[in-house]
Write a protein that holds these residues in place. Structure first.
Motif, mmCIF file in Angstrom:
data_model
loop_
_atom_site.group_PDB
_atom_site.id
_atom_site.type_symbol
_atom_site.label_atom_id
_atom_site.label_comp_id
_atom_site.label_asym_id
_atom_site.label_seq_id
_atom_site.Cartn_x
_atom_site.Cartn_y
_atom_site.Cartn_z
ATOM 1 N N THR A 293 22.261 0.176 19.309
ATOM 2 C CA THR A 293 21.695 0.459 20.545
ATOM 3 C C THR A 293 23.017 1.946 20.901
ATOM 4 N N ARG A 294 21.723 2.725 21.391
ATOM 5 C CA ARG A 294 22.790 4.092 22.086
ATOM 6 C C ARG A 294 23.428 4.071 22.988
ATOM 7 N N ASN A 295 24.382 4.954 23.150
ATOM 8 C CA ASN A 295 24.588 5.272 24.167
ATOM 9 C C ASN A 295 23.589 5.434 25.519
ATOM 10 N N ASN A 296 22.669 5.626 24.867
ATOM 11 C CA ASN A 296 21.379 6.792 26.032
ATOM 12 C C ASN A 296 20.876 5.473 26.563
ATOM 13 N N GLY A 297 21.588 4.258 25.784
ATOM 14 C CA GLY A 297 19.678 2.562 25.793
ATOM 15 C C GLY A 297 18.662 2.474 25.224
ATOM 16 N N THR A 298 18.972 3.845 23.579
ATOM 17 C CA THR A 298 17.665 3.651 22.861
ATOM 18 C C THR A 298 17.618 2.426 22.019
ATOM 19 N N TYR A 299 17.311 1.728 21.553
ATOM 20 C CA TYR A 299 17.656 0.772 20.375
ATOM 21 C C TYR A 299 17.022 1.420 19.041
ATOM 22 N N VAL A 300 17.527 0.748 18.296
ATOM 23 C CA VAL A 300 17.575 1.778 16.986
ATOM 24 C C VAL A 300 17.102 0.447 16.098
ATOM 25 N N ALA A 301 15.647 0.147 14.937
ATOM 26 C CA ALA A 301 15.987 -0.788 14.232
ATOM 27 C C ALA A 301 16.724 -0.726 13.639
ATOM 28 N N PRO A 302 17.068 -1.994 12.166
ATOM 29 C CA PRO A 302 17.495 -1.859 11.772
ATOM 30 C C PRO A 302 16.810 -0.768 9.996
ATOM 31 N N TYR A 303 17.133 -0.041 9.805
ATOM 32 C CA TYR A 303 16.676 0.279 8.211
ATOM 33 C C TYR A 303 17.264 0.223 6.908
ATOM 34 N N VAL A 304 16.360 0.531 6.033
ATOM 35 C CA VAL A 304 16.796 1.228 4.446
ATOM 36 C C VAL A 304 17.176 2.459 4.365
ATOM 37 N N ALA A 305 17.718 3.554 3.567
ATOM 38 C CA ALA A 305 17.925 4.802 3.647
ATOM 39 C C ALA A 305 18.579 4.702 2.352
ATOM 40 N N THR A 306 18.453 6.211 1.904
ATOM 41 C CA THR A 306 19.688 6.920 -0.168
ATOM 42 C C THR A 306 20.783 7.122 0.882
ATOM 43 N N ASN A 307 21.499 6.761 -0.916
ATOM 44 C CA ASN A 307 22.649 7.240 -0.227
ATOM 45 C C ASN A 307 22.865 8.364 0.036
ATOM 46 N N PRO A 308 23.816 8.663 0.961
ATOM 47 C CA PRO A 308 24.036 10.503 0.165
ATOM 48 C C PRO A 308 24.676 10.635 -1.085
ATOM 49 N N ASN A 309 24.419 12.372 -1.266
ATOM 50 C CA ASN A 309 24.487 12.510 -3.020
ATOM 51 C C ASN A 309 24.583 13.986 -2.217
ATOM 52 N N GLY A 310 24.283 14.714 -1.582
ATOM 53 C CA GLY A 310 24.530 17.027 -1.733
ATOM 54 C C GLY A 310 22.977 16.688 -1.468
ATOM 55 N N THR A 311 21.983 16.228 -1.717
ATOM 56 C CA THR A 311 21.009 16.752 -1.416
ATOM 57 C C THR A 311 19.400 16.214 -0.807
ATOM 58 N N GLN A 312 18.884 16.683 0.148
ATOM 59 C CA GLN A 312 17.721 16.331 0.596
ATOM 60 C C GLN A 312 17.048 16.250 -0.334
ATOM 61 N N ARG A 313 16.850 16.485 -1.314
ATOM 62 C CA ARG A 313 15.360 16.260 -2.297
ATOM 63 C C ARG A 313 15.018 15.460 -2.337
ATOM 64 N N ASP A 314 15.952 14.332 -2.429
ATOM 65 C CA ASP A 314 14.990 13.138 -3.300
ATOM 66 C C ASP A 314 15.696 11.953 -2.164
ATOM 67 N N ASN A 315 15.831 12.458 -0.684
ATOM 68 C CA ASN A 315 15.145 11.142 0.615
ATOM 69 C C ASN A 315 13.865 10.776 0.400
ATOM 70 N N PHE A 316 14.223 9.213 0.978
ATOM 71 C CA PHE A 316 12.328 9.552 1.420
ATOM 72 C C PHE A 316 11.476 9.906 2.075
ATOM 73 N N GLY A 317 11.940 10.830 3.429
ATOM 74 C CA GLY A 317 11.590 11.148 3.787
ATOM 75 C C GLY A 317 11.815 12.417 3.160
#
Length: 81
Positions: free
Chosen positions: A38-62
């Motif tokens: 839960t963020r400090n403004n009360g918004t709930y963020v659901a669990p998720y899977v993300a790519t590990n950081p590696n210095g580029t944005q070209r291979d992220n899911f989004g």
């Protein structure tokens, strides 16, 4: 001669896969999970899977051209770097 053909075929297949990964047309295979919070403004963020950081944005899911195997969505964002 047969061994040379097999080695050459393997090299071409491996280099093609590596080029696809570096070119930004494939998602990063290294992932991590995040627990819901839960963020400090009360918004709930659901669990998720993300790519590990590696210095580029070209291979992220989004990123455009990539596919998220967990949600089935195709990326649409243009990477900044």
């Amino acid at each position: 001669m047969r061994q040379l053909f097999i080695a050459a075929s393997f090299f071409l297949a491996a280099s093609g896969a590596q080029a696809q990964y570096l070119g930004g047309t494939g998602s990063n295979p290294s992932t991590h999970t995040s627990s819901g919070y839960t963020r400090n403004n009360g918004t709930y963020v659901a669990p998720y899977v993300a790519t590990n950081p590696n210095g580029t944005q070209r291979d992220n899911f989004g990123s455009s051209g990539n596919h998220n195997p967990y949600t089935g969505q195709t990326g649409h964002r243009t990477p900044r770097y």
